[in-house]
Enzyme design. Structure first.
Site, short mmCIF file in Angstrom:
data_model
loop_
_atom_site.label_atom_id
_atom_site.label_comp_id
_atom_site.label_asym_id
_atom_site.label_seq_id
_atom_site.Cartn_x
_atom_site.Cartn_y
_atom_site.Cartn_z
N ARG A 104 0.90 -1.22 -0.03
CA ARG A 104 -0.17 -0.02 -0.02
C ARG A 104 0.80 1.32 0.12
NH1 ARG A 104 -4.45 0.86 4.75
NH2 ARG A 104 -2.74 1.25 5.87
N GLY A 106 -0.97 4.79 -1.36
CA GLY A 106 -1.73 5.99 -0.70
C GLY A 106 -3.16 5.17 -0.18
N CYS A 170 -5.77 14.37 -7.28
CA CYS A 170 -6.16 14.39 -5.80
C CYS A 170 -4.68 14.35 -5.21
CB CYS A 170 -7.06 12.94 -5.71
SG CYS A 170 -7.37 12.46 -3.82
N HIS A 178 -0.24 5.03 -8.42
CA HIS A 178 -0.86 5.81 -9.50
C HIS A 178 0.06 5.58 -10.89
CE1 HIS A 178 -2.82 9.48 -10.95
NE2 HIS A 178 -1.82 9.76 -11.20
N TYR A 184 -3.68 9.93 -14.94
CA TYR A 184 -4.31 10.97 -15.58
C TYR A 184 -4.53 12.40 -14.98
CZ TYR A 184 -7.72 12.60 -19.18
OH TYR A 184 -8.21 13.21 -19.91
N TYR A 465 -8.44 2.70 -11.79
CA TYR A 465 -10.13 2.75 -11.13
C TYR A 465 -10.62 1.40 -11.39
CZ TYR A 465 -10.02 7.79 -12.51
OH TYR A 465 -9.64 9.01 -12.76
#
Length: 526
Positions: A104, A106, A170, A178, A184, A465
């Site tokens: 992990r 974030g 974010c 990411h 993106y 996503y």
């Protein structure tokens, strides 16, 4: 409690008893192994269940509250490495003792796969490995995998007002995952994805070796930039190429509801957003409130002064009615604040906060669009939004650099064919399985409604996503044919090469979860 819920609860209780019976020996053997393999390093911080520190560490970066339910199995241990050798030791010892390893950075993975599992597992949380070393003269930076996007942006801006990096909007998203899924953001039309701007990387492979671009080879380096790096190893750090940004950029955020012509404005946006100058990024957030109203929020970054932006808007999108008073000329780092919905006068230090201001339960999906959705289709969206609790869609434009890069350049395939991408979201705050299922089922129905208006054969999806509705396997044991069901949606023609790279570099399928490239069973590559 329903029959299925009772059965699941009984299964979970039996599973917990089984875990408890073996946990002592697992803990002892694993801890001894860690100590042996990291005896020249500082002591590795390790957190054990049933302690307050364990709970706080586990919850520290959970962004989707539905995965904090008491029915969700928790890790047997949480390891928070202080240096690269601690990550090596964790990989070696998990493999030696047959433990599932979850990594992990974030915690923004939409299905909670970095901190949940269907078998006994250990979480390696990289929050302590997060340095950002910016070299303005070289135009690059080394970023450790536990850093957040906010920390990356802050450290770049601290060194230079005219450098930036094209990644997400974010600030609390971790770069480890990411970047490895694509990345993106608001600079995508000018410079492409984050993964398009990575020039080196360091990772720990399944053997516990630390490799850089040269030692891992170009095939593996290709795979981790958009193919989901966690399928191939534990990313330790990325070397990123900084991009030039003007000293002054312009932002605006305006909202239009249905009574103010949102339907026609959203319809027009679809035809022009991907054709605008690549310095201009306009995304649309479509926000609903059950039985009240629907609003379209147009959020914009222009890499230039407001005078030129107004000229472009008056020519290309006069219907939106943008005025000089809507625009703010700011530095690039302030535009990052704007896209994260902070006030422009907020201190940039807020980007160093690793914790979301608010965390909620949600379900997300993704789509890619090739041609504008007609007015009748938009009205169907509005109708369904009125039936939901707090639905949202984020429409992000294509065109410019992201559409010019070849589809096989990195695993991220979704390029020139598309005019924009969609992120579907629905949020809720009440706890309980019934409320969660109600919202998740609404999202499934809405996703089916969207099918005629989005990409087909395959219906494309974005790996960042992640969506387990597309298919999954128990403990990452899918065959090639099973995994292809979701693999081609994420990667299209690049899926086959990812299978080959996975088979070559992790033939025992050590790095796995319910939707990773555990695809080696039916294939043998030389």
């Amino acid at each position: 409690m329903g029959t299925m819920s009772s059965l699941f609860y009984a299964f979970f209780v039996m599973l917990s008893i089984s875990y408890a019976a073996s946990s002592s020996s697992i803990h002892d053997n694993f801890l001894k192994c860690l100590s042996f393999h990291s005896n020249q390093s500082p002591k590795i911080p390790i957190y054990i269940p049933n302690t307050s520190s364990y709970s706080s560490i586990l919850q520290s970066s959970v962004q989707n509250l539905r995965f904090l339910s008491s029915t969700i199995p928790k890790p047997q241990l949480i390891v928070t490495p202080l240096d690269d050798s601690h990550v090596q030791a964790s990989v070696i010892c998990c493999r030696k003792h047959g433990l599932q390893l979850k990594v992990r950075s974030g915690g923004h993975d939409y299905e909670g796969l970095s901190y949940t599992s269907d078998v006994p597992f250990i979480v390696v949380d990289l929050a302590n490995i997060r340095s950002v070393d910016v070299d303005v003269e070289d135009g690059s930076a080394w970023v450790q995998a536990g850093a957040t996007l906010g920390e990356v942006y802050y450290n770049i801006a601290k060194k230079s007002r005219t450098h930036g990096f094209p990644a997400g909007t974010c600030p609390t998203v971790g770069v480890g995952g990411h970047f490895s899924g694509g990345g993106y953001g608001a600079l995508v039309r000018k410079f492409g994805l984050a993964a398009d701007n990575i020039i080196d990387a360091r990772l720990v492979n399944a053997k516990g070796e630390i490799l850089d671009r040269k030692s891992m080879g170009e095939d593996l380096f290709w795979a981790i930039r958009g193919g989901g790096g966690g399928s191939f190893g534990v990313i330790l750090s990325w070397k990123i190429k900084l991009v030039p940004v003007p000293q002054t950029v312009t932002v605006f955020t305006v909202t239009r509801n249905l009574e103010q012509g949102a339907t026609e404005l959203v319809h027009k946006w679809q035809s022009i957003a991907h054709t605008l100058p690549r310095e201009l990024f306009i995304r649309v957030l479509i926000i609903g409130k059950a039985n009240t109203t629907i609003s379209a929020l147009f959020q914009t970054l222009y890499l230039g002064r407001s005078k030129q932006l107004l000229k472009e808007m008056n020519q290309s999108f006069p219907e939106l009615g943008i005025k000089s008073s809507d625009c703010a000329e700011v530095s690039w780092i302030q535009s990052v604040l704007s896209f994260a919905f902070f006030p422009l006068n907020e201190s940039v230090n807020v980007l160093l906060n690793r914790t979301q201001i608010t965390t909620r339960s949600f379900k997300a999906k993704s789509d890619f669009v090739k041609e504008p959705i007609p007015i009748i289709g938009l009205k169907g969206i509005w109708k369904r939004f009125f039936e939901a609790n707090e639905p949202m869609m984020i429409w992000s434009p294509y065109g410019g650099r992201i559409s010019e890069i070849g589809e096989s350049n990195i695993p991220f395939f979704h390029r020139k064919e598309y005019i924009y991408e969609i992120q579907h979201l629905v949020y809720w705050d009440k706890e309980g399985i019934e409320v969660a299922n109600k919202n998740i089922n609404w999202m499934k129905r809405f996703y089916r409604y969207m099918a005629p208006y989005v990409s087909k054969s395959p219906r494309a999806a974005y790996i960042n996503y992640r969506d387990l509705d597309l298919g999954q396997s128990k403990n990452g044991t899918a065959t090639y044919s099973q995994a292809r069901a979701w693999g081609v949606k994420y990667f299209n023609k690049n899926f086959e090469k990812l299978v080959q790279v996975k088979s070559k570099f992790d033939p025992d399928n050590f790095f796995r979860n319910e939707q990773k490239h555990s695809l080696i069973i039916e294939f043998s590559y030389t």
